[in-house]
Design a protein around this motif. Structure first.
Motif, PDB file in Angstrom:
ATOM      1  N   GLY A 103       0.823  -1.208   0.000  1.00 63.35           N
ATOM      2  CA  GLY A 103       0.000   0.000   0.000  1.00 63.35           C
ATOM      3  C   GLY A 103       0.854   1.253   0.000  1.00 63.35           C
ATOM      4  O   GLY A 103       0.582   2.207  -0.731  1.00 63.35           O
ATOM      5  N   ALA A 104       1.915   1.247   0.809  1.00 63.84           N
ATOM      6  CA  ALA A 104       2.774   2.429   0.922  1.00 63.84           C
ATOM      7  C   ALA A 104       3.490   2.695  -0.394  1.00 63.84           C
ATOM      8  O   ALA A 104       3.495   3.825  -0.894  1.00 63.84           O
ATOM      9  CB  ALA A 104       3.781   2.228   2.049  1.00 63.84           C
ATOM     10  N   VAL A 105       4.090   1.642  -0.972  1.00 61.40           N
ATOM     11  CA  VAL A 105       4.847   1.837  -2.208  1.00 61.40           C
ATOM     12  C   VAL A 105       3.919   2.325  -3.324  1.00 61.40           C
ATOM     13  O   VAL A 105       4.199   3.310  -4.020  1.00 61.40           O
ATOM     14  CB  VAL A 105       5.547   0.522  -2.618  1.00 61.40           C
ATOM     15  N   LEU A 106       2.772   1.663  -3.449  1.00 65.01           N
ATOM     16  CA  LEU A 106       1.804   2.038  -4.480  1.00 65.01           C
ATOM     17  C   LEU A 106       1.331   3.475  -4.282  1.00 65.01           C
ATOM     18  O   LEU A 106       1.355   4.294  -5.212  1.00 65.01           O
ATOM     19  CB  LEU A 106       0.617   1.073  -4.412  1.00 65.01           C
ATOM     20  N   GLY A 107       0.932   3.772  -3.046  1.00 66.12           N
ATOM     21  CA  GLY A 107       0.390   5.091  -2.754  1.00 66.12           C
ATOM     22  C   GLY A 107       1.422   6.189  -2.926  1.00 66.12           C
ATOM     23  O   GLY A 107       1.152   7.230  -3.528  1.00 66.12           O
ATOM     24  N   ILE A 108       2.630   5.945  -2.417  1.00 68.63           N
ATOM     25  CA  ILE A 108       3.665   6.966  -2.499  1.00 68.63           C
ATOM     26  C   ILE A 108       4.054   7.205  -3.954  1.00 68.63           C
ATOM     27  O   ILE A 108       4.172   8.345  -4.412  1.00 68.63           O
ATOM     28  CB  ILE A 108       4.889   6.562  -1.647  1.00 68.63           C
ATOM     29  N   ALA A 109       4.192   6.099  -4.712  1.00 73.46           N
ATOM     30  CA  ALA A 109       4.559   6.246  -6.123  1.00 73.46           C
ATOM     31  C   ALA A 109       3.493   7.042  -6.869  1.00 73.46           C
ATOM     32  O   ALA A 109       3.802   7.986  -7.615  1.00 73.46           O
ATOM     33  CB  ALA A 109       4.741   4.871  -6.761  1.00 73.46           C
ATOM     34  N   LEU A 110       2.224   6.681  -6.649  1.00 71.11           N
ATOM     35  CA  LEU A 110       1.154   7.393  -7.351  1.00 71.11           C
ATOM     36  C   LEU A 110       1.076   8.850  -6.898  1.00 71.11           C
ATOM     37  O   LEU A 110       0.787   9.738  -7.708  1.00 71.11           O
ATOM     38  CB  LEU A 110      -0.187   6.688  -7.125  1.00 71.11           C
ATOM     39  N   GLY A 111       1.337   9.071  -5.594  1.00 72.11           N
ATOM     40  CA  GLY A 111       1.319  10.438  -5.085  1.00 72.11           C
ATOM     41  C   GLY A 111       2.396  11.292  -5.746  1.00 72.11           C
ATOM     42  O   GLY A 111       2.146  12.422  -6.176  1.00 72.11           O
ATOM     43  N   PHE A 112       3.597  10.737  -5.879  1.00 71.56           N
ATOM     44  CA  PHE A 112       4.686  11.437  -6.568  1.00 71.56           C
ATOM     45  C   PHE A 112       4.314  11.720  -8.018  1.00 71.56           C
ATOM     46  O   PHE A 112       4.504  12.816  -8.526  1.00 71.56           O
ATOM     47  CB  PHE A 112       5.964  10.579  -6.544  1.00 71.56           C
ATOM     48  N   PHE A 113       3.756  10.690  -8.639  1.00 70.96           N
ATOM     49  CA  PHE A 113       3.391  10.782 -10.046  1.00 70.96           C
ATOM     50  C   PHE A 113       2.376  11.893 -10.257  1.00 70.96           C
ATOM     51  O   PHE A 113       2.512  12.722 -11.156  1.00 70.96           O
ATOM     52  CB  PHE A 113       2.806   9.435 -10.468  1.00 70.96           C
ATOM     53  N   ALA A 114       1.359  11.905  -9.386  1.00 68.59           N
ATOM     54  CA  ALA A 114       0.294  12.902  -9.504  1.00 68.59           C
ATOM     55  C   ALA A 114       0.867  14.302  -9.330  1.00 68.59           C
ATOM     56  O   ALA A 114       0.542  15.219 -10.097  1.00 68.59           O
ATOM     57  CB  ALA A 114      -0.793  12.635  -8.470  1.00 68.59           C
ATOM     58  N   ALA A 115       1.743  14.455  -8.340  1.00 68.14           N
ATOM     59  CA  ALA A 115       2.296  15.776  -8.077  1.00 68.14           C
ATOM     60  C   ALA A 115       3.227  16.205  -9.204  1.00 68.14           C
ATOM     61  O   ALA A 115       3.256  17.370  -9.600  1.00 68.14           O
ATOM     62  CB  ALA A 115       3.046  15.766  -6.747  1.00 68.14           C
ATOM     63  N   HIS A 116       3.990  15.256  -9.756  1.00 62.53           N
ATOM     64  CA  HIS A 116       4.977  15.584 -10.781  1.00 62.53           C
ATOM     65  C   HIS A 116       4.322  15.937 -12.115  1.00 62.53           C
ATOM     66  O   HIS A 116       4.599  16.970 -12.708  1.00 62.53           O
ATOM     67  CB  HIS A 116       5.928  14.404 -10.968  1.00 62.53           C
ATOM     68  N   ARG A 117       3.405  15.070 -12.554  1.00 59.15           N
ATOM     69  CA  ARG A 117       2.812  15.282 -13.867  1.00 59.15           C
ATOM     70  C   ARG A 117       1.749  16.377 -13.844  1.00 59.15           C
ATOM     71  O   ARG A 117       1.637  17.149 -14.785  1.00 59.15           O
ATOM     72  CB  ARG A 117       2.176  13.985 -14.360  1.00 59.15           C
TER      73      ARG A 117
END
Lengths: 310, 292
Positions: free
Chosen positions: B104-118
């Motif tokens: 959950g953490a890896v998925l959530g953190i990765a998607l959170g970074f992705f959302a903020a970056h893109r």
């Protein structure tokens, strides 16, 4: 008005997503006739039931006709006893509503006053006791609390019935089991929010106007402090429904949760899907209600939403 | 208005040397014990957890009358040693919770970074997914999926991993958006670092505090998620065992052998309690916004 439209559109979208998700996941999990019918049944009978339940069509057609049925209020028939699935679920709703409603009442009646007291007497022994109990309260697994209550009040003291739902006595333990965890969470959020509000300038204004302590807390602080608590309550409805399933199982409470565990055990697709829709609807409407209460408690929400759209 | 949850600052007295409050030290001790059990359960267990001994069925745990030193916590209906079962059950529950939390953490953190970056449409899509996940009665959906998909460990772990990812995504996105415009991030960007490098080497360590706090909130919930499903007979099923599965089994013997349910239940409770205490303490230390 646009605010309401956007909220309702979002609610409908969420409902649709849940329905779609559940539909495809459950259909992809295998052919229900494999489980429902005896192994040695002949192919003709199997085909007959597959046609009866609409399982012979391509998945996409099944989905479309399912949605079409839903639009007409047709939730399908139970695979087990050919009863209308919605009827089965509807018969159980009052029991779960009673349990859930009582639990929410317990959570609010216990959590809000304790949270307010803890905030007013911050860092006192009272605060420490309340917050200590709160940590216990929300760390306590629901099923374990239920079992402890049964052990003490049903098996040892023989005061309360351990299962069923005939009388008001039957309601006490399940409602306490479901309610205490939420009371603990609400006490914590109420305390945090009250501490925030108590330091606001308008509290000093109220004091300098000569408002008494009861008036200050009841009229000035509490309405403002309740906004985040209402938000939390809305967010927790889904969690509460999950815990209700567990609680109903522990106490053999004949609500939706019991129906769900039974339907799931017998692979009664139509009933499971119907329950999912009813639960998703409950959550979505709870969120809509929370939004409305929110706007009523905090006029800035209404004004703010209107201003943003212009 | 944001929703805050302010943990209680620990009392000044009641501290062990090193400045850690006594309650927190106890919680740390218990969690350390749970981790030791998680790793070494097979070495500690006096019997194989599925070893059946029909001559010694339903013996009570030690302080009670009729207890036997060979089975300090007693035995169940098949004469299986409760202590050994508890070790293996705790191991399973801890491993699953850890795995679920990490996925959950890896998925959530990765998607959170992705959302903020893109940003833009992708951000919108991810945040809609976040809202959707938060709006679903996930426990109940998990229950249905598990019942229909059958006894598959992989699916169970996936479901546990999907539980709670949205909280990480939301927290990460907010933190990244804030951190990106801070001096250090701008400086390394000015030096010509690639986005991935900036995020992994500079932003992630800087926002790790709140993420760690989120982890301590998520972990006890994941334990409860697993034990509840196993309690209902849908998560971990026999012949395997977990704390929830043991409790569910013990529930049928409340009248004559209450300990079969109470002992695993108490272990679950102390685990979630310890984790909550640790989480509160960490939050009070790591989140400066809570100080006043």
């Amino acid at each position: 008005m646009r605010w309401v439209t956007i909220k309702s559109l979002r609610a409908v979208l969420t409902m649709w997503l849940v329905v779609t998700f559940v539909f495809f996941v459950l259909r992809l999990s295998g052919d229900p006739t494999d489980v429902l019918l005896p192994d040695d049944i002949d192919q003709a009978t199997r085909d007959f039931y597959r046609t009866l339940w609409g399982l012979d069509a391509p998945l996409w057609d099944q989905y479309v006709s399912y949605l079409r049925g839903l639009a007409h209020g047709d939730f399908g028939i139970s695979f087990r006893n050919n009863q209308d699935a919605f009827q089965l679920v509807r018969d159980r709703v009052p029991k779960t509503a009673l349990l859930g409603g009582t639990a929410i009442a317990i959570a609010l009646l216990l959590g809000v006053p304790l949270g307010v007291l803890a905030a007013l007497y911050r860092d006192s022994w009272l605060d420490r006791t309340v917050m200590g109990l709160a940590v216990f309260g929300f760390s306590m697994p629901n099923f374990f609390l239920g079992i402890l209550l049964i052990l003490i009040f049903s098996l040892q003291l023989r005061w309360l019935p351990s299962s069923g739902s005939g009388t008001w006595w039957h309601l006490i333990m399940p409602a306490l089991t479901l309610g205490t965890g939420f009371a603990a969470q609400i006490a914590r959020y109420t305390r945090s929010s009250m501490i925030d509000v108590l330091s606001k300038p308008y509290m000093r204004t109220a004091r300098s106007k000569g408002a008494g302590p009861a008036r200050r807390v009841g009229l000035h602080a509490l309405p403002n402090a309740s906004v985040p608590v209402v938000t939390i309550l809305g967010l927790k409805v889904g969690e509460m429904l999950g815990w209700a399933v567990v609680t109903e199982t522990v106490f053999a409470w004949p609500g939706i949760g019991r129906l769900l565990t039974n339907a799931v055990a017998t692979r009664d697709l139509a009933v499971v899907q119907c329950i999912m829709i009813v639960l998703a609807f409950t959550m979505v409407s709870a969120n809509v209600i929370v939004d409305l209460v929110y706007g009523w408690l905090d006029p800035r929400v209404r004004v703010g939403a209107g201003a943003r759209q212009r | 208005m944001s929703v805050i949850d302010r943990p209680l600052a620990a009392r000044r007295r009641w501290r062990i040397p090193g400045g850690v409050p006594l309650v927190v030290a106890l919680a740390m001790g218990f969690m350390a014990l749970m981790f030791v059990v998680m790793i070494f359960a097979q070495l500690i267990q006096p019997y194989a957890f599925e070893h059946i001994d029909l001559m010694n069925r339903m013996t009570p745990p030690l302080p009670l009358e009729g207890a036997d030193w060979r089975h300090p916590l007693g035995t169940d209906k098949l004469g299986r040693d409760l202590f050994s079962r508890l070790l293996i059950g705790a191991q399973t529950s801890m491993l699953l919770a850890l795995l679920g939390t990490c996925i959950g953490a890896v998925l959530g953190i990765a998607l959170g970074f992705f959302a903020a970056h893109r940003g833009g449409l992708l951000d919108e899509a991810i945040m809609t997914l976040v809202d959707f996940q938060a709006a679903m009665p996930w426990f109940i959906i998990a229950l249905a999926i598990l019942a229909f998909m059958g006894n598959s460990m992989l699916i169970f772990i996936l479901i546990m991993g999907l539980y709670g990812w949205e909280a990480y995504a939301r927290v990460t996105r907010g933190l990244v958006l804030g951190a990106r415009e801070q001096g250090y991030a701008l400086a390394v960007r000015g030096l010509g670092a690639k986005p991935r490098w900036i995020y992994l080497r500079h932003v992630l360590p800087n926002i790790s505090g709140p993420l760690l706090v989120q982890l301590t909130i998520n972990f006890p919930n994941t334990i409860l998620f697993e034990t509840s499903l196993s309690f209902l007979g849908l998560g971990i099923r026999p012949p395997m065992t977990s704390l929830g599965q043991m409790l569910g089994e013990g529930r049928d013997y409340l009248i004559n052998a209450w300990w079969l349910a109470v002992i695993p239940g108490a272990v679950i409770f102390f685990t979630t309690l310890s984790m909550s205490v640790l989480g509160d303490w960490l939050r009070a230390r790591l989140d400066p916004s809570l100080e006043n």
